[in-house]
Design a protein around this motif. Structure first.
Motif, PDB file in Angstrom:
ATOM      1  N   MET A 165      -3.938  -0.292  12.811  1.00  0.00           N
ATOM      2  CA  MET A 165      -4.278  -0.418  11.401  1.00  0.00           C
ATOM      3  C   MET A 165      -3.266   0.347  10.554  1.00  0.00           C
ATOM      4  N   GLY A 166      -2.815   1.495  11.061  1.00  0.00           N
ATOM      5  CA  GLY A 166      -1.766   2.229  10.364  1.00  0.00           C
ATOM      6  C   GLY A 166      -0.484   1.422  10.278  1.00  0.00           C
ATOM      7  N   ASN A 167      -0.133   0.711  11.363  1.00  0.00           N
ATOM      8  CA  ASN A 167       1.049  -0.154  11.326  1.00  0.00           C
ATOM      9  C   ASN A 167       0.897  -1.241  10.271  1.00  0.00           C
ATOM     10  N   PHE A 168      -0.300  -1.823  10.180  1.00  0.00           N
ATOM     11  CA  PHE A 168      -0.522  -2.894   9.205  1.00  0.00           C
ATOM     12  C   PHE A 168      -0.443  -2.360   7.781  1.00  0.00           C
ATOM     13  N   MET A 169      -1.037  -1.215   7.548  1.00  0.00           N
ATOM     14  CA  MET A 169      -1.021  -0.636   6.204  1.00  0.00           C
ATOM     15  C   MET A 169       0.402  -0.288   5.781  1.00  0.00           C
ATOM     16  N   ASN A 170       1.226   0.133   6.740  1.00  0.00           N
ATOM     17  CA  ASN A 170       2.621   0.453   6.445  1.00  0.00           C
ATOM     18  C   ASN A 170       3.502  -0.795   6.346  1.00  0.00           C
ATOM     19  N   GLY A 171       2.962  -1.953   6.728  1.00  0.00           N
ATOM     20  CA  GLY A 171       3.756  -3.176   6.705  1.00  0.00           C
ATOM     21  C   GLY A 171       4.892  -3.151   7.699  1.00  0.00           C
ATOM     22  N   GLU A 172       4.634  -2.600   8.891  1.00  0.00           N
ATOM     23  CA  GLU A 172       5.670  -2.476   9.914  1.00  0.00           C
ATOM     24  C   GLU A 172       5.215  -3.175  11.187  1.00  0.00           C
ATOM     25  N   LEU A 173       6.162  -3.393  12.097  1.00  0.00           N
ATOM     26  CA  LEU A 173       5.876  -4.061  13.375  1.00  0.00           C
ATOM     27  C   LEU A 173       5.201  -5.411  13.129  1.00  0.00           C
ATOM     28  N   TRP A 174       5.761  -6.151  12.181  1.00  0.00           N
ATOM     29  CA  TRP A 174       5.179  -7.445  11.822  1.00  0.00           C
ATOM     30  C   TRP A 174       5.418  -8.481  12.916  1.00  0.00           C
ATOM     31  N   GLY A 175       4.804  -9.657  12.720  1.00  0.00           N
ATOM     32  CA  GLY A 175       4.859 -10.703  13.718  1.00  0.00           C
ATOM     33  C   GLY A 175       6.049 -11.633  13.546  1.00  0.00           C
ATOM     34  N   ARG A 176       6.127 -12.595  14.438  1.00  0.00           N
ATOM     35  CA  ARG A 176       7.186 -13.598  14.379  1.00  0.00           C
ATOM     36  C   ARG A 176       6.887 -14.605  13.267  1.00  0.00           C
ATOM     37  N   VAL A 177       7.909 -15.355  12.902  1.00  0.00           N
ATOM     38  CA  VAL A 177       7.744 -16.375  11.866  1.00  0.00           C
ATOM     39  C   VAL A 177       6.693 -17.383  12.323  1.00  0.00           C
ATOM     40  N   GLN A 189      -1.768  13.165  -2.527  1.00  0.00           N
ATOM     41  CA  GLN A 189      -0.676  14.100  -2.811  1.00  0.00           C
ATOM     42  C   GLN A 189      -1.277  15.379  -3.384  1.00  0.00           C
ATOM     43  N   LEU A 190      -1.080  16.484  -2.685  1.00  0.00           N
ATOM     44  CA  LEU A 190      -1.552  17.786  -3.143  1.00  0.00           C
ATOM     45  C   LEU A 190      -0.342  18.689  -3.336  1.00  0.00           C
ATOM     46  N   GLY A 191       0.237  18.623  -4.509  1.00  0.00           N
ATOM     47  CA  GLY A 191       1.448  19.384  -4.745  1.00  0.00           C
ATOM     48  C   GLY A 191       2.559  18.891  -3.837  1.00  0.00           C
ATOM     49  N   PRO A 192       3.174  19.816  -3.088  1.00  0.00           N
ATOM     50  CA  PRO A 192       4.241  19.393  -2.167  1.00  0.00           C
ATOM     51  C   PRO A 192       3.715  18.756  -0.887  1.00  0.00           C
ATOM     52  N   LEU A 193       2.403  18.827  -0.687  1.00  0.00           N
ATOM     53  CA  LEU A 193       1.799  18.301   0.542  1.00  0.00           C
ATOM     54  C   LEU A 193       1.408  16.843   0.345  1.00  0.00           C
ATOM     55  N   ALA A 194       1.985  15.960   1.174  1.00  0.00           N
ATOM     56  CA  ALA A 194       1.669  14.535   1.129  1.00  0.00           C
ATOM     57  C   ALA A 194       0.912  14.151   2.392  1.00  0.00           C
ATOM     58  N   ILE A 195      -0.270  13.597   2.201  1.00  0.00           N
ATOM     59  CA  ILE A 195      -1.091  13.139   3.324  1.00  0.00           C
ATOM     60  C   ILE A 195      -0.921  11.626   3.431  1.00  0.00           C
ATOM     61  N   HIS A 196      -0.357  11.172   4.532  1.00  0.00           N
ATOM     62  CA  HIS A 196      -0.046   9.758   4.705  1.00  0.00           C
ATOM     63  C   HIS A 196      -1.215   9.028   5.377  1.00  0.00           C
ATOM     64  N   TRP A 197      -1.343   7.756   5.008  1.00  0.00           N
ATOM     65  CA  TRP A 197      -2.369   6.921   5.639  1.00  0.00           C
ATOM     66  C   TRP A 197      -2.184   6.865   7.150  1.00  0.00           C
ATOM     67  N   TYR A 198      -0.921   6.821   7.587  1.00  0.00           N
ATOM     68  CA  TYR A 198      -0.674   6.718   9.024  1.00  0.00           C
ATOM     69  C   TYR A 198      -1.205   7.942   9.754  1.00  0.00           C
ATOM     70  N   GLY A 199      -1.013   9.121   9.136  1.00  0.00           N
ATOM     71  CA  GLY A 199      -1.568  10.332   9.732  1.00  0.00           C
ATOM     72  C   GLY A 199      -3.084  10.296   9.779  1.00  0.00           C
ATOM     73  N   LEU A 200      -3.703   9.726   8.730  1.00  0.00           N
ATOM     74  CA  LEU A 200      -5.157   9.635   8.708  1.00  0.00           C
ATOM     75  C   LEU A 200      -5.674   8.693   9.795  1.00  0.00           C
ATOM     76  N   ILE A 213       0.850  -1.185   0.000  1.00  0.00           N
ATOM     77  CA  ILE A 213       0.000   0.000   0.000  1.00  0.00           C
ATOM     78  C   ILE A 213       0.890   1.240   0.000  1.00  0.00           C
ATOM     79  N   ASP A 214       0.617   2.141  -0.901  1.00  0.00           N
ATOM     80  CA  ASP A 214       1.364   3.397  -0.943  1.00  0.00           C
ATOM     81  C   ASP A 214       1.110   4.139   0.365  1.00  0.00           C
ATOM     82  N   PRO A 215       2.169   4.457   1.121  1.00  0.00           N
ATOM     83  CA  PRO A 215       1.958   5.153   2.397  1.00  0.00           C
ATOM     84  C   PRO A 215       1.327   6.519   2.244  1.00  0.00           C
ATOM     85  N   VAL A 216       1.402   7.103   1.051  1.00  0.00           N
ATOM     86  CA  VAL A 216       0.803   8.414   0.801  1.00  0.00           C
ATOM     87  C   VAL A 216      -0.622   8.211   0.294  1.00  0.00           C
ATOM     88  N   ALA A 217      -1.588   8.689   1.056  1.00  0.00           N
ATOM     89  CA  ALA A 217      -2.990   8.532   0.673  1.00  0.00           C
ATOM     90  C   ALA A 217      -3.400   9.568  -0.364  1.00  0.00           C
TER      91      ALA A 217
END
Length: 267
Positions: free
Chosen positions: A144-156, A13-24, A7-11
């Motif tokens: 949910m933001g962590n999941f969308m960013n693909g971070e803080l994943w689980g163990r094998v 893009q308004l010119g130089p302003l990037a609104i991220h999913w995590y911020g949302l 998932i693109d972390p940027v939900a």
């Protein structure tokens, strides 16, 4: 096995302003708190306390946002990378690089609520009892933001696990989607239990105690499926840093629960 969707972390893009999913997701968390807080005013004992008004929810939210951001960042620096940030103190301000701690955010919110309680001349535990049931849905939004960013994943995970998921950057082996576990436990289940418990008038401190105990327990369980921080690994007794930080939370919750019960019996 499943593949984590890229998932693109940027939900937006308004010119130089990037609104991220995590911020949302953070905005969603704060919006949910406000919505639930206005309904919490109808619960006992707050429905019978005329000093509790809608503007209090707005003030608590403002102070809570400061507590979450500042406390979460300082807590991460102190709990997880103290040596690094002592050597590079200016990077503490680099919030865009990531690194937030729930336990630090909790301490930050508690300090903010101390300020609110003193300035409004309200009992601190009464304020915390008001806030506690409104928090878990916000925690679910953050995970949910962590999941969308693909971070803080689980163990094998065992390859036969139907929902085992391969996360980009975590190798080719399936892992537990621990972010979803935390959404279900610390977020949704804790909210249902705490909201149901808090709908009735409880001895002061017991709702706060139930939150500390419930979150501490659910987070402790979820940590068994979450990959420990690479620079820390597992600590004493094979427990992660997150689990060790949950121990005083659970103890504090038990103390508050018992204290509230004794105060009620004396009354």
């Amino acid at each position: 096995m499943l593949i984590h969707p890229q998932i693109d972390p940027v939900a937006l893009q308004l010119g130089p302003l990037a609104i991220h999913w995590y911020g949302l997701t953070y905005l969603a968390a704060f919006g949910l708190f406000y919505w639930l807080g206005t309904r919490r005013l109808g619960h006992l004992p707050f429905a019978h306390l005329p000093q509790w008004q809608k503007r209090d929810v707005e003030d608590i939210l403002f102070l809570g946002v400061l507590g979450v951001v500042l406390g979460g960042r300082v807590g991460y620096c102190l709990f997880y990378k103290p040596a690094y940030y002592l050597s590079n103190p200016l990077e503490i301000l680099a919030l865009w690089q990531g690194g937030m701690s729930f336990h630090g955010g909790l301490l930050g919110v508690m300090l903010a609520m101390v300020w609110f309680a003193r300035t409004r001349q309200r009992p601190f535990l009464q304020v915390m009892d008001f806030v506690a049931p409104c928090v878990p849905t916000g925690l679910a939004a953050g995970r949910m933001g962590n999941f969308m960013n693909g971070e803080l994943w689980g163990r094998v995970a065992d390859p036969s696990l139907p929902w085992g998921m391969v996360f980009r950057g975590a190798g080719d082996l399936p892992r537990h989607p621990s972010q979803l576990y935390q959404i279900a436990l610390e977020g949704l289940l804790l909210f249902v239990l705490l909201w149901w418990f808090a709908r009735k008038d409880r001895p002061m401190g017991q709702v706060s105690g139930a939150f500390l105990l419930g979150y501490g327990f659910f987070r402790f369980v979820a940590e068994f499926f979450r990959e420990p921080d690479a620079h820390l690994g597992l600590l004493s007794l094979g427990m992660s840093m997150g689990q060790w930080l949950c121990v005083p939370m659970m103890l504090g919750g038990l103390v508050l629960w018992g204290w509230g019960a004794r105060q009620a019996n004396r009354s």
